[in-house]
Design an enzyme around this catalytic site. Structure first.
Site, PDB file in Angstrom:
ATOM      1  CG  ASN A  13      -2.329  -0.134   1.046  1.00 14.72           C
ATOM      2  OD1 ASN A  13      -3.033  -0.344   2.005  1.00 14.72           O
ATOM      3  ND2 ASN A  13      -2.809  -0.045  -0.174  1.00 14.72           N
ATOM      4  CB  CYS A  74      -5.985   4.726   5.027  1.00 15.76           C
ATOM      5  SG  CYS A  74      -4.814   3.691   4.125  1.00 15.76           S
ATOM      6  CG  ASN A 171     -12.976  -0.277   1.562  1.00 23.11           C
ATOM      7  OD1 ASN A 171     -12.357   0.234   0.637  1.00 23.11           O
ATOM      8  ND2 ASN A 171     -13.370   0.422   2.623  1.00 23.11           N
ATOM      9  CB  CYS A 199      -6.924  -3.008   2.457  1.00 23.98           C
ATOM     10  SG  CYS A 199      -8.170  -1.927   3.198  1.00 23.98           S
TER      11      CYS A 199
END
Length: 260
Positions: A13, A74, A171, A199
């Site tokens: 990521n 996040c 998501n 993620c």
């Protein structure tokens, strides 16, 4: 005007990091953020993160998806921001910071592994073929056969844009059980609108979902993501998952200058 940026990644990521403690960044310029995140015409990243001053905590996290819009929490971005803050000498080995979903505690080990405390999770929707919860961002968790060859982008988009989650979307995580305390997952991320290599909030959701649905009794769970390995630990008190920690590497990639 030239802008200095830093690039960090956590299990694949990747994020553009900007030190915005002076408040110079044009935060409402969606097109600018999207250009910076564009992998052909910009720096290239899954998201952009501003590190800002906060009166109560060590710093504030402002997160943008790669489409240029501000978004929910996040997890891997938060871990990378902690590493960034340490490299800037804003913090030493531990910190608190404020994000869109509230207060977070984090620490950095000598080997660079960042442990980030996530929000408590209590409202878990368990259905026959999927589980849904919010771990700072909304996440759909679903066990699938043949995860390695599964069409994550197509099937993820169908669920993300389908009637189940409406205009807000979710998501989408597809999961395979490896053993009692290890699971593999692949994630379609809202805002990126594609599969990402990892993620953090998704890994957190998968770990909690697997425990809540009886796939594991472990409270420390290993997650294999496309970009590496993460770990999620928690305490379970009835229906409450608390002291939730997302643990994994967060690494500096490069720094540079780009024209605004």
């Amino acid at each position: 005007m030239q802008l200095e940026f830093y690039k960090y990644q956590g299990t694949g990521n990747d994020f553009v990091m900007i030190d915005n403690r002076s408040g110079f960044f044009p935060k409402e310029n969606v097109q600018l953020v999207a250009r910076f995140c564009d992998r052909r015409f910009g720096i290239g990243a899954d998201g952009l993160i501003l590190l800002e001053n906060d009166e109560v905590t060590d710093f504030k996290m402002v997160y943008y998806n790669s489409d240029g819009n501000t978004s929910s929490m996040c997890g891997n971005g938060g871990r990378c921001l902690v590493a960034f803050a340490k490299d800037l000498n804003v913090i030493r080995d531990s910190c608190t910071f404020i994000a869109t979903d509230g207060l977070h505690h984090a620490s950095v080990a000598n080997d660079g592994i960042v442990s980030l405390q996530m929000i408590d999770v209590t409202n878990i929707k368990i259905e026959t073929d999927y589980t849904f919860m919010n771990t700072g961002s909304p996440h759909h968790v679903q066990l699938v056969e043949d995860l390695e060859h599964y069409n994550v982008k197509e099937n993820g988009a169908a669920l993300r844009y389908g009637s189940l989650y409406g205009a807000a979307g979710s998501n989408i995580n597809f999961v395979k059980k490896i053993n009692e305390d290890t699971f593999s997952l692949r994630t379609y991320e809202r805002g990126v609108e594609d599969e990402t290599l990892a993620c953090g909030t998704g890994a957190t959701a998968v770990a909690i979902a697997m425990n809540a649905t009886g796939q594991t009794n472990a409270s420390s769970i290993k997650l294999n993501v496309e970009g590496g390995k993460l770990e999620v630990s928690f305490d379970k008190m009835g229906d409450l998952f608390t002291n939730v920690f997302l643990i994994g590497p967060a690494e500096f990639v490069f720094k540079g200058v780009i024209e605004i």
